[in-house]
Write an enzyme that holds these catalytic residues in place. Structure first.
Site, PDB file in Angstrom:
ATOM      1  N   TYR A 157     -24.758  31.897 -22.871  1.00 58.77           N
ATOM      2  CA  TYR A 157     -23.986  32.388 -21.725  1.00 58.77           C
ATOM      3  C   TYR A 157     -24.837  33.331 -20.866  1.00 58.77           C
ATOM      4  CZ  TYR A 157     -19.565  33.208 -19.273  1.00 58.77           C
ATOM      5  OH  TYR A 157     -18.562  33.257 -18.330  1.00 58.77           O
ATOM      6  N   LYS A 167     -20.191  38.528 -15.548  1.00 61.74           N
ATOM      7  CA  LYS A 167     -18.764  38.706 -15.853  1.00 61.74           C
ATOM      8  C   LYS A 167     -18.469  40.170 -16.187  1.00 61.74           C
ATOM      9  CE  LYS A 167     -17.141  34.480 -15.412  1.00 61.74           C
ATOM     10  NZ  LYS A 167     -16.431  34.112 -14.183  1.00 61.74           N
TER      11      LYS A 167
HETATM   12  P1  NAP Z   1     -15.044  24.599 -12.087  1.00 62.80           P
HETATM   13  O1  NAP Z   1     -13.933  23.657 -12.041  1.00 62.80           O
HETATM   14  O2  NAP Z   1     -16.426  24.033 -12.029  1.00 62.80           O
HETATM   15  O3  NAP Z   1     -14.829  25.703 -10.969  1.00 62.80           O
HETATM   16  C1  NAP Z   1     -15.877  26.581 -10.551  1.00 62.80           C
HETATM   17  C2  NAP Z   1     -15.768  26.671  -9.068  1.00 62.80           C
HETATM   18  O4  NAP Z   1     -16.700  27.619  -8.513  1.00 62.80           O
HETATM   19  C3  NAP Z   1     -16.097  25.327  -8.418  1.00 62.80           C
HETATM   20  O5  NAP Z   1     -15.077  24.983  -7.514  1.00 62.80           O
HETATM   21  C4  NAP Z   1     -17.404  25.625  -7.721  1.00 62.80           C
HETATM   22  O6  NAP Z   1     -17.685  24.781  -6.636  1.00 62.80           O
HETATM   23  C5  NAP Z   1     -17.136  27.045  -7.292  1.00 62.80           C
HETATM   24  N1  NAP Z   1     -18.319  27.661  -6.714  1.00 62.80           N
HETATM   25  C6  NAP Z   1     -19.558  27.808  -7.239  1.00 62.80           C
HETATM   26  N2  NAP Z   1     -20.383  28.366  -6.327  1.00 62.80           N
HETATM   27  C7  NAP Z   1     -19.623  28.586  -5.204  1.00 62.80           C
HETATM   28  C8  NAP Z   1     -19.876  29.129  -3.929  1.00 62.80           C
HETATM   29  N3  NAP Z   1     -21.091  29.576  -3.574  1.00 62.80           N
HETATM   30  N4  NAP Z   1     -18.861  29.202  -3.016  1.00 62.80           N
HETATM   31  C9  NAP Z   1     -17.636  28.747  -3.316  1.00 62.80           C
HETATM   32  N5  NAP Z   1     -17.333  28.211  -4.519  1.00 62.80           N
HETATM   33  C10 NAP Z   1     -18.317  28.130  -5.445  1.00 62.80           C
HETATM   34  O7  NAP Z   1     -15.000  25.476 -13.433  1.00 62.80           O
HETATM   35  P2  NAP Z   1     -13.888  26.443 -14.062  1.00 62.80           P
HETATM   36  O8  NAP Z   1     -14.226  26.476 -15.498  1.00 62.80           O
HETATM   37  O9  NAP Z   1     -12.553  26.077 -13.586  1.00 62.80           O
HETATM   38  O10 NAP Z   1     -14.332  27.856 -13.482  1.00 62.80           O
HETATM   39  C11 NAP Z   1     -13.458  28.711 -12.755  1.00 62.80           C
HETATM   40  C12 NAP Z   1     -13.638  30.145 -13.206  1.00 62.80           C
HETATM   41  O11 NAP Z   1     -13.171  30.290 -14.542  1.00 62.80           O
HETATM   42  C13 NAP Z   1     -15.088  30.625 -13.221  1.00 62.80           C
HETATM   43  O12 NAP Z   1     -15.140  31.966 -12.787  1.00 62.80           O
HETATM   44  C14 NAP Z   1     -15.447  30.548 -14.696  1.00 62.80           C
HETATM   45  O13 NAP Z   1     -16.498  31.417 -15.059  1.00 62.80           O
HETATM   46  C15 NAP Z   1     -14.124  30.999 -15.289  1.00 62.80           C
HETATM   47  N6  NAP Z   1     -13.939  30.715 -16.712  1.00 62.80           N
HETATM   48  C16 NAP Z   1     -14.149  29.460 -17.190  1.00 62.80           C
HETATM   49  C17 NAP Z   1     -13.983  29.208 -18.545  1.00 62.80           C
HETATM   50  C18 NAP Z   1     -14.227  27.828 -19.115  1.00 62.80           C
HETATM   51  O14 NAP Z   1     -14.449  27.715 -20.316  1.00 62.80           O
HETATM   52  N7  NAP Z   1     -14.173  26.787 -18.316  1.00 62.80           N
HETATM   53  C19 NAP Z   1     -13.598  30.241 -19.408  1.00 62.80           C
HETATM   54  C20 NAP Z   1     -13.373  31.512 -18.881  1.00 62.80           C
HETATM   55  C21 NAP Z   1     -13.560  31.740 -17.527  1.00 62.80           C
HETATM   56  P3  NAP Z   1     -18.851  23.650  -6.894  1.00 62.80           P
HETATM   57  O15 NAP Z   1     -18.393  22.758  -7.980  1.00 62.80           O
HETATM   58  O16 NAP Z   1     -18.998  22.996  -5.575  1.00 62.80           O
HETATM   59  O17 NAP Z   1     -20.106  24.424  -7.275  1.00 62.80           O
END
Ligand code: NAP
Length: 262
Positions: free
Chosen positions: A157, A164
């Site tokens: 990570y 984070k």
């Molecule tokens: P996801 O579907 O890939 O969503 C991440 C989003 O961030 C995507 O829409 C991505 O767009 C966007 N992003 C990245 N760079 C960007 C930028 N410069 N401007 C605008 N948007 C941007 O993944 P997710 O897991 O749902 O993630 C959402 C949040 O949850 C994140 O903060 C992640 O760290 C958090 N989270 C995830 C998990 C897990 O296990 N999945 C656990 C805890 C927390 P692109 O695809 O175009 O880059």
């Protein structure tokens, strides 16, 4: 009556229907919120449009959160549709792929560190700064997504854990700054979920399987479960909750070791 009836919420961070933000949008729509959406680039526009349509919305704007002009433009667009904004969901994170595997220091670069902080932590404050005039004095709420890797070391990570930690401190400072404007700020710390962003983290499948064994509930969390808590945190039912990091992880964060096999 849904708990978000009459609320207008902007959703930032949908990449696919498996995105955590998609789970949140569905829960908020079900609870009566009127929604608007951003998409990062034209490649993602049609996917976000489809989810917006399913949520009864046609308010969409492009927003790469590294671009201040685009952020300003989003709230100009919203201002032309709505007289104010009651909620923002920030579900965005990024770090270069080679930083999300192996030895933290060996793979770390100044540029990678800066970019992950910019997109994953600063952008939450940037959205709040731009939205503040539209959110002031209407019992509004900001919400972001974080992960336990901010508090404990998780394999691979790496720089995202540092980003984070910064995001979680951001939640507390933003909550203190915005409270007098009647704006609340919280985070959900979600357990691991298979999404596009997560697939960029080395050995993520193994992490999912360890999490399932370790969680008191013996399963992984879903985007629907995160969505339900997000809806609550952005509703007036949570009117005294601010500056909080709420774990939605089936209890993994309380564990000190993996349960021993009998
Ligand atoms: P996801 O579907 O890939 O969503 C991440 C989003 O961030 C995507 O829409 C991505 O767009 C966007 N992003 C990245 N760079 C960007 C930028 N410069 N401007 C605008 N948007 C941007 O993944 P997710 O897991 O749902 O993630 C959402 C949040 O949850 C994140 O903060 C992640 O760290 C958090 N989270 C995830 C998990 C897990 O296990 N999945 C656990 C805890 C927390 P692109 O695809 O175009 O880059």
């Amino acid at each position: 009556m849904g708990m978000l009836e009459g609320k207008r919420v902007l959703i930032v961070g949908i990449a696919s229907n498996r995105s955590i933000a998609a789970g949140i949008a569905n829960a908020m729509h079900r609870e009566g919120a009127e929604l608007a959406f951003t998409y990062q680039n034209d490649k993602l526009k049609s996917r976000v449009e489809k989810i917006a349509e399913e949520c009864g919305s046609n308010v969409l704007a492009p927003c790469d959160v590294t671009d201040d002009t685009e952020i300003e433009r989003v709230f100009k667009t919203l201002g032309s549709h709505w007289d104010g904004v009651d909620g923002i969901v920030h579900s965005v994170a990024f770090a270069p792929g080679d930083h999300l595997e192996g030895d933290y220091l060996e793979n770390l670069t100044r540029d990678g560190f800066k970019l992950s902080q910019d997109i994953s932590a600063y952008s939450f404050a940037a959205l709040a700064k731009a939205a503040r005039p539209l959110m002031r004095d209407r019992q509004s709420a900001l919400l972001t997504l974080t992960y336990l890797g901010s508090q404990r070391v998780m394999p691979n990570y790496n720089v995202m854990g540092v980003a984070k930690a910064s995001l979680e401190a951001n939640v507390r400072y933003m909550a203190a700054a915005l409270g007098p404007d009647n704006i609340r700020v919280n985070a959900i710390s979600a357990g691991p979920i298979r999404t596009l962003a997560a697939s960029g983290i080395g050995d993520f499948r193994k992490l999912l399987s360890v999490a399932e064994t370790m969680a008191p509930m013996r399963r992984n969390v879903t985007i629907e479960e995160v969505g339900n808590v997000a809806a609550f945190l952005c509703s007036d039912l949570a009117s005294a909750v601010t500056g909080e990091i709420m774990y939605v992880d089936n209890g993994i964060n309380i564990m000190g070791a993996t349960p021993l096999e009998k």
